[in-house]
Design a protein around this motif. Structure first.
Motif: not given
Ligand code: ADP
Ligand code: MG
Length: 318
Positions: A164-167, A50-52, A90-92
């Motif tokens: 939104l990545d893993e918000p 997903k993040s990739t 981003p997730q981070e």
């Protein structure tokens, strides 16, 4: 301009192994269209890719093969326009700890060339409930506040797509609700929303369309309602005294499979049929039931079914 906010074709990513570790095929050739105006969920277990995918769209990761368009702009041919049309959280949680939220939004707006008179710093801070912290050092903010600040940061240039990545990682329940309220409001005003999550319920509650990815492959992409319809499906296994060579005519109205010569599997959608009708059909066919069992599916089962298929190239799922 196509009606897709995002179009991904044959997207592949290989992370080169360093220090003797093997290469990692993180995306195996993904095709994915995300319609304009949707609230789209990219669902998958940790390590699915997903993040990739998101980071390739964000220009943070270089793809190995394939293409992607954002709001009709190819990320290779037209990177500036592509980037202008998307905001990514981003997730981070990456931060310059010595900027205040207000400064951070101003700097970001400057980077996107938003002229001072068009900046919406105050409104954005208010929308994400951070006005009281506007001038505090960002490092003093809680995880949830940081996440919301990143949402505001992603919106400084008013893009038509917000990703939104893993918000909800590290966001407590109450603040999560505020975050969703704001995201829903943006969606209601026309922003296309894409969110990744490994929580099924989150995608189910918020998204009108869900794509499921696993081991770098797309395993499902359909309207949430349709996905949920599969949940209404029940499988009935019927063991017969008689031996069959084909599915009896009387059962042709149902989705029936001959498992062994004396075992039938009948899929019934509970909205359209019930077990009683299936049994009546079996009796009409002049067959004798030796044993019967039923199996219900829920979304969790479907998710597991779709994501538990063996890892074809023998790589480890991280
Ligand atoms: P997700 O966001 O769905 O959890 P990721 O896209 O972060 O998945 O990761 C997909 C796969 O690629 C995982 O196996 C992960 O370990 C690997 N991966 C991610 N980033 C890197 C990297 N920078 N270098 C090497 N492998 C990576
Ligand atoms: Mg991720």
């Amino acid at each position: 301009m196509s009606e897709n906010a995002i179009e991904i074709k044959g997207l592949k990513k290989v992370y080169k192994g360093r220090h003797g570790s093997p290469d990692k095929l993180a995306l195996k050739g993904i095709d994915l269209n995300i319609p304009q105006g949707s609230m789209f969920g990219l669902l998958g277990p940790n390590g699915a890719g997903k993040s990739t995918t998101i980071n390739i769209l964000a220009g943070l990761v270089n793809k190995t093969e394939g293409s992607a368009k954002i709001w009709g702009f190819d990320i290779d041919e037209n990177p500036r326009n592509a980037r202008a049309n998307i905001g990514i959280v981003p997730q981070e949680l990456m931060f310059d700890a010595f900027f205040t939220p207000r400064e951070m939004l101003e700097v970001q707006a400057g980077m996107y060339g938003v002229p001072p008179e068009e900046r919406r710093t105050e409104d954005l801070l208010k929308a994400v409930h951070l006005l009281p912290q506007a001038d505090a050092y960002s490092r003093t903010l809680s995880g949830g506040m940081k996440r919301r600040l990143l949402v505001a940061k992603a919106m400084v240039h008013n893009p038509p797509i917000l990703v939104l990545d893993e918000p909800t990682a590290g966001v407590d329940i109450e603040l999560r609700q505020q975050l969703w309220d704001y995201v829903r409001e943006l969606h209601a005003r026309g922003t296309t929303i894409v969110l990744t999550t490994h929580y099924l319920e989150e995608a189910e509650e918020l998204c009108d369309t869900i794509a499921i990815i696993n081991h770098g492959e797309l395993v499902a992409c359909e309207p949430t309602k349709q996905l949920l319809k599969r949940v209404d499906e029940k499988q009935v296994i019927i063991e017969l005294t008689e031996k069959l060579t084909a599915v009896p005519e009387a059962l042709s109205a149902f989705s029936t499979e001959l498992l062994e010569d004396n075992r039938l599997a009948v899929k019934i959608n509970q909205a359209n049929a019930n077990v009683g009708q299936v049994l009546a059909a079996v009796q009409d066919a002049g067959l004798t039931i030796l044993d019967i069992s039923t199996q219900e599916t829920d979304l969790e089962d479907i998710f597991l079914q779709l994501t538990s298929s063996k890892n074809k190239d023998g790589q480890e799922a991280a």
